[in-house]
Structure formats: structure tokens, C-alpha cells
Design a protein around this motif. Structure first.
Motif, PDB file in Angstrom:
ATOM      1  N   SER A  82      15.479  44.856  33.132  1.00  0.00           N
ATOM      2  CA  SER A  82      14.534  43.876  32.658  1.00  0.00           C
ATOM      3  C   SER A  82      13.112  44.612  32.987  1.00  0.00           C
ATOM      4  CB  SER A  82      14.771  42.558  33.392  1.00  0.00           C
ATOM      5  OG  SER A  82      14.204  42.542  34.614  1.00  0.00           O
ATOM      6  N   LEU A  83      12.959  45.249  34.032  1.00  0.00           N
ATOM      7  CA  LEU A  83      11.443  46.194  34.239  1.00  0.00           C
ATOM      8  C   LEU A  83      11.560  47.190  32.920  1.00  0.00           C
ATOM      9  CD1 LEU A  83      11.346  46.846  37.835  1.00  0.00           C
ATOM     10  CD2 LEU A  83      10.341  44.833  36.597  1.00  0.00           C
ATOM     11  N   GLU A 108      12.614  46.750  30.112  1.00  0.00           N
ATOM     12  CA  GLU A 108      12.551  46.033  28.742  1.00  0.00           C
ATOM     13  C   GLU A 108      10.997  45.247  28.854  1.00  0.00           C
ATOM     14  OE1 GLU A 108      14.917  42.351  28.338  1.00  0.00           O
ATOM     15  OE2 GLU A 108      15.570  43.504  26.584  1.00  0.00           O
ATOM     16  N   MET A 109      10.480  45.137  30.081  1.00  0.00           N
ATOM     17  CA  MET A 109       9.026  44.558  30.319  1.00  0.00           C
ATOM     18  C   MET A 109       8.202  45.797  29.795  1.00  0.00           C
ATOM     19  SD  MET A 109       6.229  45.037  32.606  1.00  0.00           S
ATOM     20  CE  MET A 109       6.954  45.785  34.175  1.00  0.00           C
ATOM     21  N   HIS A 118       8.681  48.242  27.672  1.00  0.00           N
ATOM     22  CA  HIS A 118       8.832  48.599  26.541  1.00  0.00           C
ATOM     23  C   HIS A 118       7.710  47.398  25.825  1.00  0.00           C
ATOM     24  CE1 HIS A 118      11.528  51.801  25.946  1.00  0.00           C
ATOM     25  NE2 HIS A 118      12.157  51.312  26.579  1.00  0.00           N
ATOM     26  N   SER A 119       7.850  46.082  26.360  1.00  0.00           N
ATOM     27  CA  SER A 119       7.273  44.866  25.670  1.00  0.00           C
ATOM     28  C   SER A 119       5.791  45.328  25.891  1.00  0.00           C
ATOM     29  CB  SER A 119       7.504  43.816  26.050  1.00  0.00           C
ATOM     30  OG  SER A 119       6.867  43.454  27.452  1.00  0.00           O
ATOM     31  N   PHE A 120       5.342  45.839  26.808  1.00  0.00           N
ATOM     32  CA  PHE A 120       3.895  46.177  26.753  1.00  0.00           C
ATOM     33  C   PHE A 120       3.464  47.474  26.248  1.00  0.00           C
ATOM     34  CE2 PHE A 120       4.329  42.712  29.888  1.00  0.00           C
ATOM     35  CZ  PHE A 120       3.070  41.738  29.563  1.00  0.00           C
ATOM     36  N   ALA A 160       4.909  50.615  26.718  1.00  0.00           N
ATOM     37  CA  ALA A 160       5.288  51.970  27.452  1.00  0.00           C
ATOM     38  C   ALA A 160       5.983  52.991  26.653  1.00  0.00           C
ATOM     39  CB  ALA A 160       5.963  51.698  28.806  1.00  0.00           C
ATOM     40  N   GLN A 202       6.149  57.248  30.222  1.00  0.00           N
ATOM     41  CA  GLN A 202       5.773  56.220  31.323  1.00  0.00           C
ATOM     42  C   GLN A 202       6.871  55.381  31.946  1.00  0.00           C
ATOM     43  OE1 GLN A 202       2.908  54.069  28.244  1.00  0.00           O
ATOM     44  NE2 GLN A 202       1.219  54.734  29.812  1.00  0.00           N
TER      45      GLN A 202
END
Ligand SMILES: Nc1ncnc2c1ncn2[C@@H]1O[C@H](COP(=O)(O)OP(=O)(O)OP(=O)(O)O)[C@@H](O)[C@H]1O
Ligand SMILES: [Mg+2]
Lengths: 224, 255
Positions: A121-122, A124-125, A127-129, A131, A135
Motif C-alpha cells: 500500500s506504500l 500504491e501511495m 504511485h498515487s502521488f 512517484a 522514486q
């Protein structure tokens, strides 16, 4: 020849130790050992973390290398040193290669474990911002796997110390290997044991330093 | 695309590799500046749909349009708040909140200033240098909300943000969230399976049918939050009727 001459009292070892430690031969041996150790370890770190990460992320790499890494991580690497000598000659290169081979496999394995169980989930987080791959790797995967990677490095370092000693012993013309050879041939047991103590202390110190880092990481990895 | 819609779903379908058909023919337009809720039975594809809107997973068929353009992945126009918080355990609250800006290459001083501002707004002033595991679940989700606000996206996507938070904390957090979003004209798409939460928070409730999920009904609760205290609203006849209505609708899938 009694036991006492093979295991001299600690007091006489310590007395001799001070002269051994300051002898030119010793300093030179340590210098060579440290240099080969550092070089071999650096290579092992770069290759180990790199390959471990690749194996965790790329299925084909994992399929190709997985079995081999698992074989080599428990294989008696010392048996390969004569082969290395044949390829790399009798010198520092062989010792560097020995250190590398002793250390690298456990680092690969632990890095792979760490990264493949890194928090999805990190990622995924990230990617959502927005990266990018680089990165995701440097800011999330590596840090997320840090506890496992450090454990791998600690084990790798201990093996690397073994590697530098065994490599030099088998070659026995450079570094502490040469000294060990010299001392035991001339039956200088005090000198022999003070060298053993120095090598042990070095390995212990390094592994404790890394264990300290591990504890700090565990501390704030806290509720992972 | 009608003028006041910001996210448009066109015939979205999703079949996972495992063969599970999670979504089928989902068509909907989310109005700009409103809080819309995706509500539906467990496993109906709410998370899947939200992640497709976020660009985190690809739809098998159909398109998502945001601000008049089809998307092909995540973008700066959308920010995600995760059900499990997704905070980096090795980073301080300050760094976690600033992380979206860090990824975008905003200079350190600037992004930390912005992060401090939002940490204050979500009510976590003083916790900047703490680590996530030192915070309660409710506080961690506030960190997640602050992180989503820093990047100043038009659209905020939230997947059951209150699900791991106890009831009292949840109510307080809901109020704070409404306050925070009210003045900003953010479009919020909010996933929940709690009927009361949906009725209480939403301008618009999108009811999804059981798997494969598709839009079965759209409800406008039309609850006036201004000038009323939360407990008053929760006793409001209109509010209770809506809950009843949704409940009857959802029961179809449960029996
Ligand atoms: N990565 C995946 N691979 C395969 N199937 C999946 C995957 N993710 C979800 N599914 C399946 O797709 C369906 C919809 O899942 P989803 O998580 O979107 O539902 P949901 O409405 O969010 O459910 P919940 O209320 O439990 O959160 C479920 O049947 C789920 O098992
Ligand atoms: Mg879900």
C-alpha cells in the motif's frame, strides 16, 4: 610441549599483543586486510542489494537466479578459493573475490525478502502521488526493506571477515594470513592468539555497529 | 460531459486476472465541488472503482475522464486518502505530510512550510516530529488527509477513511473534514459501506449493486449542515428517511 604453550596465559598474550600491534608487519597486514575486506564488502553490498531488489521485482530474474543463490548461500565457499586463485592469481584480487563471495549471497537473499514483503500500500501511495520508478525504489522500497537489508548486511559482514581471513590463509603470502602462517610456523603462540583476538574484536565491533543501526530502524519502523 | 461534472465514468468494466468480474457498465458523472459517496454491499467493487478513478489500476473496458480528458494513470488533479493510512513508518509526520510535494520536487523549505500549515489545519499541531506508530488511528488518518490536501488536487479520493477509527473519533473527524472541505470547493469521492455515514456526509450517494457492481441508484440527501449541530441533524426526519430508503434498497442484495 604442554597445553600451556598452545594456550599461553592471557596475561602473556596481552603483553605480547602490545608489541605485535605496533609492529610494522602487523600494521601492514591489517592495512591489506582492511583494504581487501572493504573492497570485497563494497562490491557485495552493491551487487547484493541490486540483485536482491531485481529478484524481488522481476520474475524472470528471480526464476533464473533464485535456485543458485539458495545453493550458494549455504555452500562452503572456501572450496572455491583454489579455483579463484587459478583465475585471479595469488594476490589481493583473490582475497577480494573471496570476501565478495562469502558476503554477497546472504545480502541478496535478505534484500529480496525485504523488498518483496515491502508494504504494497506504500507503493500504491507513491504511485498515487506521482512517484516514478526510481522514486518508488529509493524512497519507498529500499527504506521499507531496511530492517531485512541491515540484517543481511550484518550477516554478510561476519561472513566477509571469515572470507578475508580464510582467503589470506589459503593464499598465505599476504595480510593477516601471512602473519598467521608465520606465527604458527615459528610457534609464536602469544603472537598468534593476539592476532586472533584482534580479528575477533574487529568482527564483533562491526556486527555490533550494524546491530545498533538495526535497533534504531526497528525503533521507528515500530508498528510495521 | 455536462458543464458541472468533473469526473466522468464511461462504460467502466473490470475483470481481474483471477476471472472475478468486479465492475460492469459503470456510467456516472461526478459533479464538481461536491462530496459524492460510493455506497454498496461488501465486495461490490467500490475500492476497485475508486482505484480506477485514481489511475492506480486499469479498467478492463471503458474510460475515465477527468476535467474533460481521458486519464491514463494517476495525476496531480487527484489525491488519495487510503483506508490503511499508508504512512511511511520511518518518516516523521512532517515528512509524511510533505511526501506528495517531495515526490514532485518542491524545494524542502517550501514543502515543509506547506505541510506545517495543513498539519495545523487537521488539528495535529505539535506532532510534526513524531512517528506514525506514536499516533492513534484517528490521528494517523488526519495525517493521510493532510498529505492529500498539501498537493492541492481538485479531486480527493477517500477509501473508507474512517473504517479503523472508533465511533466518537469518527464523528469528530467527520465534522472536521466537512469544515476543511467546505470552503475549498474540493470534489470528494468517498467510499463507505456505512449507510449513516453516507447519508450524513454526502451531497450525492451513488448506490452500487452487488458484484459485478454498477450504478443502481443515485440519491441526493440534501441535508443542510449549516447552523445545525450534528446531533440535531442525526435526529432530522429527512436524514432518517434517507437512511431508511437506502437500507430498503440495499436489502435486496442481502437477502
Ligand atoms: N487484486 C485483485 N485480484 C483479484 N480479485 C480482486 C482484487 N481486488 C479485488 N478483487 C475482487 O473484486 C471484487 C471487488 O473488490 P473490491 O475490493 O473493489 O470491493 P469493495 O466494494 O471495496 O469491498 P469491501 O466493502 O469489502 O471493501 C471482490 O470480489 C474482490 O474479491
Ligand atoms: Mg473496499
Amino acid at each position: 610441549m604442554g597445553v600451556s604453550s598452545i594456550f599461553p596465559p592471557i596475561s602473556s598474550i596481552l603483553m605480547v599483543a602490545s608489541t605485535v600491534l605496533s609492529s610494522e608487519k602487523f600494521i601492514k597486514a591489517i592495512e591489506i586486510s582492511l583494504r581487501t575486506f572493504a573492497l570485497g564488502m563494497t562490491l557485495a553490498l552493491l551487487v547484493g542489494i541490486g540483485l536482491g531488489a531485481l529478484m524481488a521485482r522481476v520474475k524472470t530474474v528471480r526464476e533464473i537466479l533464485g535456485t543458485w543463490v539458495n545453493i550458494f548461500v549455504s555452500a562452503p565457499i572456501s572450496a572455491l578459493v583454489p579455483i579463484l586463485m587459478g583465475i585471479l592469481g595469488i594476490g589481493e584480487a583473490t582475497v577480494v573475490a573471496t570476501v565478495f563471495l562469502f558476503a554477497v549471497f546472504v545480502i541478496i537473499l535478505d534484500t529480496q525478502v525485504g523488498i518483496s514483503k515491502a508494504d504494497r500500500s506504500l507503493v500504491e501511495m507513491g504511485h498515487s502521488f506521482g512517484a516514478n520508478r526510481y522514486q518508488i525504489f529509493t524512497k519507498i522500497l529500499i527504506l521499507s526493506a531496511l530492517p531485512e537489508i541491515l540484517a543481511g548486511i550484518r550477516l554478510g559482514v561476519i561472513r566477509g571477515v571469515k572470507g578475508v581471513v580464510i582467503g589470506q590463509l589459503l593464499i598465505s603470502i599476504i595480510g593477516v594470513g601471512e602473519l598467521f602462517e608465520l606465527y604458527s610456523k615459528h610457534f609464536l603462540m602469544e603472537e598468534f592468539w593476539s592476532l586472533v583476538i584482534v580479528v575477533f574484536a574487529f568482527a564483533l565491533l562491526l556486527s555490533e555497529a550494524i546491530a545498533y543501526c538495526e535497533r534504531r530502524v526497528e525503533y521507528y519502523a515500530g508498528s510495521r | 460531459m455536462s458543464a458541472d461534472s468533473i469526473v466522468k465514468l464511461k462504460d467502466i468494466g473490470k475483470i481481474y486476472d483471477t476471472g472475478v468480474e468486479a465492475l460492469k457498465d459503470v456510467n456516472f458523472e461526478f459533479p464538481v465541488g461536491k462530496l459524492s459517496t460510493l455506497l454498496g454491499p461488501s465486495g461490490c467493487g467500490k475500492t476497485t472503482l475508486l482505484k480506477i478513478i485514481g489511475g492506480l489500476i486499469d479498467a478492463t473496458s471503458g474510460e475515465v475522464w477527468v476535467n474533460g480528458k481521458p486519464i491514463s494513470g494517476p495525476g496531480p488533479d487527484r489525491a488519495f486518502v487510503f483506508q490503511d493510512f499508508a504512512l511511511m513508518p520511518w518518516a516523521t509526520i512532517l515528512r509524511n505530510v510533505a511526501f506528495g510535494l517531495e515526490l514532485r520536487g518542491v524545494p524542502k523549505d517550501e514543502r515543509l512550510d506547506i505541510a506545517r500549515k495543513y498539519i495545523k489545519e487537521v488539528g495535529l499541531e505539535g506532532f510534526e516530529s513524531n512517528y506514525p506508530h506514536q499516533l492513534s488511528g484517528g490521528m494517523r488518518q488526519r495525517v493521510g488527509l493532510a498529505r492529500a490536501l498539501t498537493v492541492d488536487a481538485d479531486i480527493i479520493l477517500m477509501d473508507e477513511p474512517f473504517s479503523s477509527v472508533d465511533e466518537q473519533t469518527r464523528r469528530k473527524f467527520q465534522e472536521d473534514m466537512l469544515d476543511l472541505l467546505q470552503n475549498r470547493r474540493k470534489t470528494v469521492i468517498f467510499v463507505t459501506h456505512r449507510i449513516e455515514e453516507a447519508a450524513y456526509l454526502s451531497d450525492l450517494i451513488v448506490l452500487l449493486s452487488a458484484r459485478p457492481g454498477s450504478v443502481s441508484q443515485v440519491i441526493k440527501p440534501d441535508i443542510d449542515h449549516s447552523g445545525k449541530c450534528p446531533d440535531e441533524i442525526r435526529r432530522d426526519k429527512n436524514y432518517l428517511d434517507i437512511i431508511d430508503n437506502i437500507w430498503r434498497e440495499l436489502k435486496v442484495y442481502l437477502c
